[in-house]
Each structure stands twice: as structure tokens, then as C-alpha cells.
Write a protein that holds these residues in place. Structure first.
Motif, PDB file in Angstrom:
ATOM      1  N   THR A   6     -73.453  45.203  -0.192  1.00 16.67           N
ATOM      2  CA  THR A   6     -72.028  44.540  -0.001  1.00 16.67           C
ATOM      3  C   THR A   6     -71.472  44.280  -1.250  1.00 16.67           C
ATOM      4  OG1 THR A   6     -73.505  42.348  -0.170  1.00 16.67           O
ATOM      5  CG2 THR A   6     -73.115  43.189   2.034  1.00 16.67           C
ATOM      6  N   LEU A  24     -67.921  44.801  -1.363  1.00 17.85           N
ATOM      7  CA  LEU A  24     -67.030  44.219  -0.483  1.00 17.85           C
ATOM      8  C   LEU A  24     -66.469  42.610  -0.821  1.00 17.85           C
ATOM      9  CD1 LEU A  24     -69.243  45.018   2.862  1.00 17.85           C
ATOM     10  CD2 LEU A  24     -67.216  46.209   1.901  1.00 17.85           C
ATOM     11  N   HIS A  53     -71.449  47.212   7.944  1.00 20.90           N
ATOM     12  CA  HIS A  53     -71.708  46.148   7.010  1.00 20.90           C
ATOM     13  C   HIS A  53     -71.824  44.844   7.801  1.00 20.90           C
ATOM     14  CE1 HIS A  53     -71.078  48.533   3.512  1.00 20.90           C
ATOM     15  NE2 HIS A  53     -69.942  48.893   3.942  1.00 20.90           N
ATOM     16  N   PRO A  63     -69.000  39.095   3.612  1.00 16.98           N
ATOM     17  CA  PRO A  63     -70.082  39.903   3.552  1.00 16.98           C
ATOM     18  C   PRO A  63     -71.626  39.548   3.149  1.00 16.98           C
ATOM     19  CG  PRO A  63     -68.743  40.307   1.646  1.00 16.98           C
ATOM     20  CD  PRO A  63     -67.878  39.224   2.315  1.00 16.98           C
TER      21      PRO A  63
END
Length: 377
Positions: free
Chosen positions: A30, A33, A322, A337
Motif C-alpha cells: 500500500t 496508494l 489492494h 488503503p
């Protein structure tokens, strides 16, 4: 409200296009993100059935529940086969019976055994004759009655006869005769018509393959013996949770109340289940673990250096490969995320951008996913 219903219906038609699925195994990366803001009024959230629950900060030790199957380590498994073709006269053991190494497990009548004994006695007679001839020729050579060349030939013949005798001895041993039985045959010159097949290791009889009165060929399986301590459990871990296996501290079996160690992590993925096989080893003692038994294992997972939070398992969803959660915000929700550390049927341990007092959505997630897809467009 109509727009939200249309978006929700559209989501069902584009799930595969967007790669959206509930958390069943998305990668935990992550770092690249960013949170995405989703505008949603209180009325729209109520109509969509969105419900929230608070997050809780926790220690860096999480749990992951996975299914598994009890198995015997291959190095502790033996299949006892018939050493020669013949008739199974008796089977002396039953399934689930404990045996010790060397215990008789079956008796076998075999004409091949009789022939092997005859060949052994013939080789024994030849070896004795060659030894006596060598002794005599050595004496004659000392008296200069025979040449050295004849003595060399006699020595070679004696060596060859001893080798042939040892070969026949090994054949009898491979047929299942013990050193004591071979010595008795050599002393008494009396054939044994039946052969005792013995257990090669101590363990438990898992299965009987032959039956009394059955004629079998050489190498036909008779019984399967296994040593059940230690024992393995083959764990099926969803692909998306496989990264957590590197951080497993201990493996717990609730059904047996014992802890074990993770000793192997598979490098291949099962095509049908999209899961990775990991192997945990246990010392069962008197615990009721049986090969082939289906169990659930609790993996104790060490968290990373970042802060770790506990959220309801239903709050974690997968979008575009994700893991995400939807955090309540004044003007709607923030798609955040997260890195999934571990998961049980009730709760998930995650790492992400949270603060005390945050609430995450646990119901109405289809609507939020539809809004997220619209926002990304």
C-alpha cells in the motif's frame, strides 16, 4: 437515491472489469496508494444501509485462522511389502495397532524362500570345499609339492566361493530372514517353509493391504506403518495472506490445545483454490490428532514496526488487488488503503492511516465500492 441505486446495479456488471472482490487475498502493498475521499450524505448512507464500527489499536501480534489437514511426515511412513512371492498365511496386526521395530506382522509361505535357502546351502558347501582345498594347497606349497601358480588359482577360487556365499546370505536377508534364522539354517541344514515379515520401524498400523489366504507377488504391499510423533498439518493459506507466513511466530491447534512451528512454506499455488500450502510440525503427545483429519489452525503473526489496528473482518475489502477500508468522515467516507497483517472470522489486524476514535464501514460496502469506482473514473 436513484443515482446510487443505478451505481450499485452497475457495480455487479463491472466487478470483474475492476477486479473487485471482498477480502479473500489481495496483496498487502500500500506504499504507493493514497486515501480517496467519497462524498456521501447521512441520508444516502442510511438508505444504502451503511453501518460503522470503531477501530481499536492493538499490539503487534495478530492471528490468522486457516484450514489444514493432518498428515504423516513422509520420512516417518513405511509400506511393508512381501519380500518374495507366496501365500499370506497369517496377518498378525490390525489397523490402529501399535507395533515395535522387529515385531512380526505377517507370515508368508513361499517356494522362492525354499529355493533361496537351497542356493545358500549349496554356496555354503562350495565355500567350505574351497576353504579346505585352499588349506591343503597351502600346505603342499610349503612342502614344495605344487607350484605357486596353482596356489594363486586356489586362493582365487576360495575368494569367489566366499563372495557367492555372502551374496546368498544377503538374498536371504532381503527375503526377511534374520541373522539368527540364517545361522540356524547354516547349522541345522533345515529349510524354513514360512517367512516372518517384521516391522521395520516402531509406529502405528495405518492400513492393511493384504488378506489372509491371498497369493501375492514379490513387493506387493502388506501393511502401512507410520510414526505419528512428530506429526505435520498441511495448512491451506489464501494467496493474499501468504505474505504473513514469513512473520508467523507460532501455530496453535485449538482442537488439540497444542502449539507447533511452521517449518515449510510452499512456493506453488493450487490452481483450484488459489491457496499456498504451508506445513506446521507438532508434538501431539496424547492429543487426538489422526492422519487425514481436517482441523483449523491459528497462526500467531508478528506485526511490523508501524501501528496496528483491529477492525471487523467485514470492514476489509479488496479493490484493484489492494486491501481497503472505508473510514467515516464529516462529508462521507475516506477509502483508506491498509496492509492486512492477520485475520480471523470476526476481526482483522491491519496497518494504515488511522487515529483513535475512527469508525469504519461494516455494512453497505457495495454502495461504497460503487462510489469508489465512480470517483476513480
Amino acid at each position: 437515491m436513484i443515482d446510487h441505486m443505478r451505481r450499485t446495479l452497475a457495480l455487479f456488471f463491472c466487478l470483474f472489469a475492476f477486479g473487485v472482490r471482498f477480502a479473500q487475498g489481495a496483496p498487502a502493498e500500500t506504499a504507493n496508494l493514497q486515501p480517496i475521499h467519497i462524498k456521501l450524505t447521512e441520508e444516502e448512507a442510511r438508505v444504502a444501509g451503511v453501518e460503522t464500527q470503531p477501530v481499536e489499536q492493538e499490539s503487534s501480534l495478530g492471528e490468522l485462522v486457516v484450514p489444514g489437514v493432518v498428515a504423516v511426515p513422509p520420512q516417518q511412513l513405511r509400506i511393508v511389502a512381501a519380500p518374495a512371492a507366496g501365500l499370506i498365511e497369517t496377518l498378525l496386526v490390525a489397523p490402529d495397532e501399535d507395533v515395535k521395530a522387529g515385531d512380526p506382522i505377517a507370515t508368508l509361505k513361499s517356494s522362492e524362500l525354499v529355493e533361496a535357502q537351497r542356493a545358500f546351502l549349496h554356496a555354503l558347501a562350495d565355500a567350505n570345499l574351497a576353504t579346505e582345498k585352499l588349506r591343503r594347497d597351502e600346505q603342499l606349497f610349503k612342502e614344495r609339492i605344487i607350484s605357486e601358480r596353482r596356489l594363486i588359482v586356489t586362493r582365487a577360487e576360495a575368494t569367489q566361493a566366499r563372495s557367492a556365499l555372502e551374496e546368498r546370505r544377503q538374498i536371504l536377508a532381503l527375503a526377511g530372514m534374520t541373522e539368527e534364522e540364517i545361522a540356524t539354517l547354516q547349522r541345522d541344514r533345515k529349510f524354513a517353509s514360512a517367512l516372518n515379515v517384521r516391522a521395520p520401524i516402531s509406529g502405528v498400523i495405518l492400513q492393511r493391504h493384504g488378506t489372509t489366504g491371498e497369493r501375492v507377488q514379490a513387493s506387493a504391499p502388506l501393511v502401512t506403518i507410520a510414526r505419528l510423533d512428530p506429526i505435520w498439518v498441511n495448512l491451506q493459506v489464501p494467496l493474499g495472506r501468504a505474505a504473513a507466513l514469513e512473520s508467523v511466530d507460532r501455530v496453535h491447534l485449538p482442537i488439540a490445545g497444542i502449539d507447533g512451528d511452521l517449518i515449510r512454506i510452499g512456493r506453488t499455488v493450487d490452481l483450484a483454490t488459489q491457496s499456498v500450502t504451508a506445513v506446521a510440525e507438532f508434538r501431539p503427545g496424547r492429543s487426538p490428532l489422526r492422519p487425514g483429519q481436517a482441523v483449523q489452525a491459528l497462526l500467531r503473526v508478528r506485526g511490523g514496526s508501524g501501528s496496528q489496528w483491529r477492525v471487523p473482518a467485514d470492514a476489509v475489502v479488496s479493490h484493484q488487488n489492494h486491501n481497503w477500508v472505508f473510514v467515516r468522515a464529516p462529508e462521507g467516507f475516506v477509502a483508506t488503503p491498509v496492509t492486512l497483517v492477520s485475520e480471523t472470522p470476526q476481526f482483522a489486524s491491519v496497518q494504515g492511516q488511522f487515529k483513535p476514535g475512527d469508525r469504519v464501514a461494516t455494512r453497505g460496502l457495495l454502495t461504497l465500492l460503487a462510489e469508489l469506482a465512480e470517483t476513480e473514473k
